[in-house]
Write an enzyme that holds these catalytic residues in place. Structure first.
Site, PDB file in Angstrom:
ATOM      1  N   VAL A  73      31.033  27.756  37.823  1.00 12.14           N
ATOM      2  CA  VAL A  73      30.361  27.092  38.951  1.00 12.14           C
ATOM      3  C   VAL A  73      28.865  27.424  38.929  1.00 12.14           C
ATOM      4  O   VAL A  73      28.151  27.147  39.884  1.00 12.14           O
ATOM      5  CB  VAL A  73      30.999  27.545  40.296  1.00 12.14           C
ATOM      6  CG1 VAL A  73      32.447  27.070  40.369  1.00 12.14           C
ATOM      7  CG2 VAL A  73      30.937  29.065  40.475  1.00 12.14           C
ATOM      8  N   HIS A 108      35.765  23.200  38.842  1.00 13.21           N
ATOM      9  CA  HIS A 108      35.889  24.027  40.069  1.00 13.21           C
ATOM     10  C   HIS A 108      34.680  23.909  40.980  1.00 13.21           C
ATOM     11  O   HIS A 108      34.469  24.767  41.825  1.00 13.21           O
ATOM     12  CB  HIS A 108      36.123  25.500  39.668  1.00 13.21           C
ATOM     13  CG  HIS A 108      37.406  25.701  38.915  1.00 13.21           C
ATOM     14  ND1 HIS A 108      37.602  26.740  38.045  1.00 13.21           N
ATOM     15  CD2 HIS A 108      38.538  24.974  38.905  1.00 13.21           C
ATOM     16  CE1 HIS A 108      38.826  26.649  37.530  1.00 13.21           C
ATOM     17  NE2 HIS A 108      39.411  25.589  38.026  1.00 13.21           N
ATOM     18  N   CYS A 155      30.016  19.394  53.844  1.00 18.18           N
ATOM     19  CA  CYS A 155      30.054  19.531  55.310  1.00 18.18           C
ATOM     20  C   CYS A 155      31.485  19.335  55.816  1.00 18.18           C
ATOM     21  O   CYS A 155      32.162  18.369  55.446  1.00 18.18           O
ATOM     22  CB  CYS A 155      29.138  18.476  55.949  1.00 18.18           C
ATOM     23  SG  CYS A 155      29.251  18.502  57.750  1.00 18.18           S
ATOM     24  N   CYS A 172      25.003  21.582  58.658  1.00 16.62           N
ATOM     25  CA  CYS A 172      24.713  20.312  58.002  1.00 16.62           C
ATOM     26  C   CYS A 172      23.453  19.698  58.613  1.00 16.62           C
ATOM     27  O   CYS A 172      23.349  19.589  59.840  1.00 16.62           O
ATOM     28  CB  CYS A 172      25.911  19.385  58.220  1.00 16.62           C
ATOM     29  SG  CYS A 172      25.615  17.682  57.722  1.00 16.62           S
ATOM     30  N   SER A 178      40.104  33.432  30.052  1.00 22.38           N
ATOM     31  CA  SER A 178      41.373  34.153  29.890  1.00 22.38           C
ATOM     32  C   SER A 178      42.534  33.166  29.951  1.00 22.38           C
ATOM     33  O   SER A 178      43.676  33.518  29.690  1.00 22.38           O
ATOM     34  CB  SER A 178      41.517  35.198  31.002  1.00 22.38           C
ATOM     35  OG  SER A 178      41.396  34.550  32.269  1.00 22.38           O
TER      36      SER A 178
HETATM   37  C1  BV8 Z   1      45.903  24.723  42.749  1.00 26.27           C
HETATM   38  C2  BV8 Z   1      36.133  28.835  41.953  1.00 26.27           C
HETATM   39  C3  BV8 Z   1      47.453  23.508  44.081  1.00 26.27           C
HETATM   40  C4  BV8 Z   1      35.973  30.030  42.801  1.00 26.27           C
HETATM   41  C5  BV8 Z   1      38.141  29.199  40.747  1.00 26.27           C
HETATM   42  C6  BV8 Z   1      51.173  31.539  39.760  1.00 26.27           C
HETATM   43  C7  BV8 Z   1      51.315  31.045  38.476  1.00 26.27           C
HETATM   44  C8  BV8 Z   1      50.547  29.980  38.011  1.00 26.27           C
HETATM   45  C9  BV8 Z   1      49.603  29.363  38.860  1.00 26.27           C
HETATM   46  C10 BV8 Z   1      49.463  29.870  40.136  1.00 26.27           C
HETATM   47  C11 BV8 Z   1      50.226  30.943  40.583  1.00 26.27           C
HETATM   48  N1  BV8 Z   1      49.852  31.213  41.844  1.00 26.27           N
HETATM   49  C12 BV8 Z   1      48.876  30.338  42.208  1.00 26.27           C
HETATM   50  C13 BV8 Z   1      48.649  29.508  41.175  1.00 26.27           C
HETATM   51  C14 BV8 Z   1      47.688  28.403  41.140  1.00 26.27           C
HETATM   52  C15 BV8 Z   1      46.284  28.973  40.936  1.00 26.27           C
HETATM   53  C16 BV8 Z   1      46.239  29.789  39.684  1.00 26.27           C
HETATM   54  O1  BV8 Z   1      46.218  29.257  38.582  1.00 26.27           O
HETATM   55  N2  BV8 Z   1      46.197  31.127  39.878  1.00 26.27           N
HETATM   56  C17 BV8 Z   1      46.157  32.016  38.726  1.00 26.27           C
HETATM   57  C18 BV8 Z   1      45.173  33.156  39.035  1.00 26.27           C
HETATM   58  C19 BV8 Z   1      47.569  32.551  38.490  1.00 26.27           C
HETATM   59  N3  BV8 Z   1      45.438  27.817  40.802  1.00 26.27           N
HETATM   60  C20 BV8 Z   1      44.905  27.292  41.902  1.00 26.27           C
HETATM   61  O2  BV8 Z   1      45.011  27.759  43.012  1.00 26.27           O
HETATM   62  C21 BV8 Z   1      44.151  25.986  41.688  1.00 26.27           C
HETATM   63  N4  BV8 Z   1      44.618  25.039  42.657  1.00 26.27           N
HETATM   64  O3  BV8 Z   1      46.735  25.014  41.939  1.00 26.27           O
HETATM   65  O4  BV8 Z   1      46.150  24.051  43.909  1.00 26.27           O
HETATM   66  C22 BV8 Z   1      47.191  22.192  44.666  1.00 26.27           C
HETATM   67  C23 BV8 Z   1      47.307  21.059  43.863  1.00 26.27           C
HETATM   68  C24 BV8 Z   1      47.052  19.828  44.426  1.00 26.27           C
HETATM   69  C25 BV8 Z   1      46.657  19.724  45.768  1.00 26.27           C
HETATM   70  C26 BV8 Z   1      46.508  20.897  46.545  1.00 26.27           C
HETATM   71  C27 BV8 Z   1      46.774  22.134  45.995  1.00 26.27           C
HETATM   72  C28 BV8 Z   1      42.671  26.183  41.917  1.00 26.27           C
HETATM   73  C29 BV8 Z   1      42.130  27.063  40.836  1.00 26.27           C
HETATM   74  C30 BV8 Z   1      40.615  27.129  40.993  1.00 26.27           C
HETATM   75  C31 BV8 Z   1      40.252  28.423  41.660  1.00 26.27           C
HETATM   76  N5  BV8 Z   1      38.807  28.563  41.666  1.00 26.27           N
HETATM   77  N6  BV8 Z   1      36.826  29.274  40.783  1.00 26.27           N
HETATM   78  C32 BV8 Z   1      34.665  30.646  42.449  1.00 26.27           C
HETATM   79  O5  BV8 Z   1      34.313  30.674  41.257  1.00 26.27           O
HETATM   80  O6  BV8 Z   1      34.019  31.133  43.398  1.00 26.27           O
HETATM   81  S1  BV8 Z   1      38.927  29.851  39.427  1.00 26.27           S
HETATM   82  C33 BV8 Z   1      38.026  31.118  38.746  1.00 26.27           C
HETATM   83  O7  BV8 Z   1      38.806  31.589  37.634  1.00 26.27           O
HETATM   84  C34 BV8 Z   1      36.701  30.705  38.122  1.00 26.27           C
HETATM   85  O8  BV8 Z   1      36.392  29.348  38.228  1.00 26.27           O
HETATM   86  C35 BV8 Z   1      36.902  31.024  36.642  1.00 26.27           C
HETATM   87  O9  BV8 Z   1      36.223  30.197  35.818  1.00 26.27           O
HETATM   88  C36 BV8 Z   1      38.352  30.829  36.543  1.00 26.27           C
HETATM   89  C37 BV8 Z   1      39.048  31.280  35.329  1.00 26.27           C
HETATM   90  O10 BV8 Z   1      38.598  32.543  34.998  1.00 26.27           O
HETATM   91  P1  BV8 Z   1      37.865  32.650  33.563  1.00 26.27           P
HETATM   92  O11 BV8 Z   1      36.743  31.677  33.539  1.00 26.27           O
HETATM   93  O12 BV8 Z   1      38.874  32.556  32.505  1.00 26.27           O
HETATM   94  O13 BV8 Z   1      37.245  34.083  33.675  1.00 26.27           O
HETATM   95  P2  BV8 Z   1      37.999  35.455  33.359  1.00 26.27           P
HETATM   96  O14 BV8 Z   1      37.165  36.569  33.901  1.00 26.27           O
HETATM   97  O15 BV8 Z   1      39.438  35.340  33.760  1.00 26.27           O
HETATM   98  O16 BV8 Z   1      37.978  35.538  31.768  1.00 26.27           O
HETATM   99  C38 BV8 Z   1      36.759  35.701  31.099  1.00 26.27           C
HETATM  100  C39 BV8 Z   1      37.087  35.581  29.634  1.00 26.27           C
HETATM  101  O17 BV8 Z   1      35.874  35.621  28.901  1.00 26.27           O
HETATM  102  C40 BV8 Z   1      37.952  36.718  29.109  1.00 26.27           C
HETATM  103  O18 BV8 Z   1      38.935  36.185  28.257  1.00 26.27           O
HETATM  104  C41 BV8 Z   1      36.962  37.581  28.317  1.00 26.27           C
HETATM  105  O19 BV8 Z   1      37.575  38.187  27.185  1.00 26.27           O
HETATM  106  C42 BV8 Z   1      35.989  36.560  27.847  1.00 26.27           C
HETATM  107  N7  BV8 Z   1      34.621  37.045  27.601  1.00 26.27           N
HETATM  108  C43 BV8 Z   1      33.922  37.960  28.312  1.00 26.27           C
HETATM  109  N8  BV8 Z   1      32.695  38.096  27.762  1.00 26.27           N
HETATM  110  C44 BV8 Z   1      32.625  37.231  26.724  1.00 26.27           C
HETATM  111  C45 BV8 Z   1      33.850  36.564  26.608  1.00 26.27           C
HETATM  112  N9  BV8 Z   1      34.102  35.644  25.655  1.00 26.27           N
HETATM  113  C46 BV8 Z   1      33.117  35.384  24.782  1.00 26.27           C
HETATM  114  N10 BV8 Z   1      31.909  35.976  24.824  1.00 26.27           N
HETATM  115  C47 BV8 Z   1      31.628  36.901  25.772  1.00 26.27           C
HETATM  116  N11 BV8 Z   1      30.420  37.492  25.784  1.00 26.27           N
HETATM  117 ZN    ZN Z   2      27.679  16.945  58.314  1.00 34.12          ZN
END
Ligand code: BV8
Ligand code: ZN
Length: 259
Positions: free
Chosen positions: A112, A128, A136, A156, A198
């Site tokens: 984001v 995301h 708003c 807003c 991840s």
């Molecule tokens: C939805 C905005 C339903 C916030 C984000 C149980 C099982 C499966 C799924 C679920 C579950 N329980 C709940 C769920 C659903 C849930 C989900 O998937 N949860 C996960 C945690 C289990 N998903 C949701 O809730 C989604 N919505 O399902 O709604 C629905 C459907 C229709 C209608 C109504 C409802 C919404 C998901 C979006 C959430 N918002 N972000 C904010 O950013 O403020 S997600 C958040 O995680 C970020 O956006 C981020 O991008 C995202 C993923 O994380 P990564 O980007 O992978 O970051 P992470 O730290 O994990 O990994 C970093 C990686 O980089 C590592 O691998 C590391 O090794 C590597 N790295 C580090 N340094 C380097 C590098 N690689 C290369 N070079 C480097 N230098």
């Molecule tokens: Zn408004």
């Protein structure tokens, strides 16, 4: 996994470059890892705590209902952090790739921080939302407020309703049109790069199997990460090291072998 021995990495880079050269359409999925070298903390490195907060307290609709001021202070802190950040060579390498494939290149990001846009990428799908935008709760207007500080209860300018970040929180659906376009791009591509994620958050992570399954010719999946992830089982080749170093090397390989 960590960084590969150099000769192994070089062979993997050659293999990835060859598959990219053959690819007519390329799709990339990025996560927080691509912005790590720009100084933006990733999510899971902080063992579930996010700058001292539990993720469900600051990145969920319930958390916002409970304490909008806390959520805004969390997002203002991240906006301030991103304001200081610059795109890194990993972002810039993806701009180079977009120049090569043009409209046949699609960059899908979970981030984001709008650093892909800052770097010059144009065909970007933000799954995301964006730290720059507010929404708003009264009139649903979406505004690009850049990264200026917005205070703990911004209103807003049109209807004085309360604003929220235009970000998809856990438990919220992703913007349909954006998700559909991302799934189509993952389905249509011949090469799929998964960079710095991840791959545990859905539905974003489902783009990786979509690139592989249900098609006559599965896409070649190239993973760029520091370590193996939940996407690694789909990868045809893994390039392990910092994406800010790996991606420029990959683009250089494309130049070397001519494409
Ligand atoms: C939805 C905005 C339903 C916030 C984000 C149980 C099982 C499966 C799924 C679920 C579950 N329980 C709940 C769920 C659903 C849930 C989900 O998937 N949860 C996960 C945690 C289990 N998903 C949701 O809730 C989604 N919505 O399902 O709604 C629905 C459907 C229709 C209608 C109504 C409802 C919404 C998901 C979006 C959430 N918002 N972000 C904010 O950013 O403020 S997600 C958040 O995680 C970020 O956006 C981020 O991008 C995202 C993923 O994380 P990564 O980007 O992978 O970051 P992470 O730290 O994990 O990994 C970093 C990686 O980089 C590592 O691998 C590391 O090794 C590597 N790295 C580090 N340094 C380097 C590098 N690689 C290369 N070079 C480097 N230098
Ligand atoms: Zn408004």
């Amino acid at each position: 996994m960590g960084n590969q021995p150099l000769d192994e990495l070089d062979r993997a880079l050659d293999q990835a470059a060859m598959w990219l050269k053959l690819a007519e359409r390329v799709c990339v999925l990025t996560g927080a890892g691509i912005s790590a070298e720009s100084g933006i903390p990733t999510f899971r490195a902080s063992d579930g705590l996010w700058e001292g907060h539990r993720i469900e307290d600051v990145a969920s609709p319930d958390g916002f209902r409970r304490d909008p001021g806390l959520v805004w202070s969390f997002y203002n802190a991240r906006r301030a952090n991103v304001r200081k950040a610059k795109p890194n060579p990993g972002h810039l390498a993806l701009v180079e790739m977009e120049k090569r494939w043009g409209t046949k290149f699609c960059l899908v990001t979970q981030n984001v921080d709008s650093l892909h846009f800052e770097a010059g990428s144009r065909n970007v799908l933000e799954l995301h939302g964006s730290l720059r935008r507010t929404r708003c709760l009264g009139c649903f207007t979406i505004q690009d407020r850049e990264l200026e500080p917005l205070g703990d209860s911004p209103q807003c300018p049109h209807c004085r309703g309360s604003l929220r970040p235009d970000i998809v929180w856990f438990g919220e659906g992703l913007p349909e049109a954006v998700l559909d376009a991302a799934m189509q791009a993952a389905y249509d591509c011949d090469a799929f790069l998964v960079v710095g994620t991840s791959a545990v958050v859905y539905p974003a992570a489902s783009l990786v199997p979509i690139a592989k399954r249900g098609k006559a010719v599965p896409a070649k999946v190239i993973e760029v990460n520091l370590t193996e992830t939940d996407a690694s089982s789909y990868a045809d080749v893994g390039l392990y090291g910092p994406s800010g170093q790996i991606l420029p090397k990959l683009v250089k390989k494309l130049d070397e072998t001519g494409s």
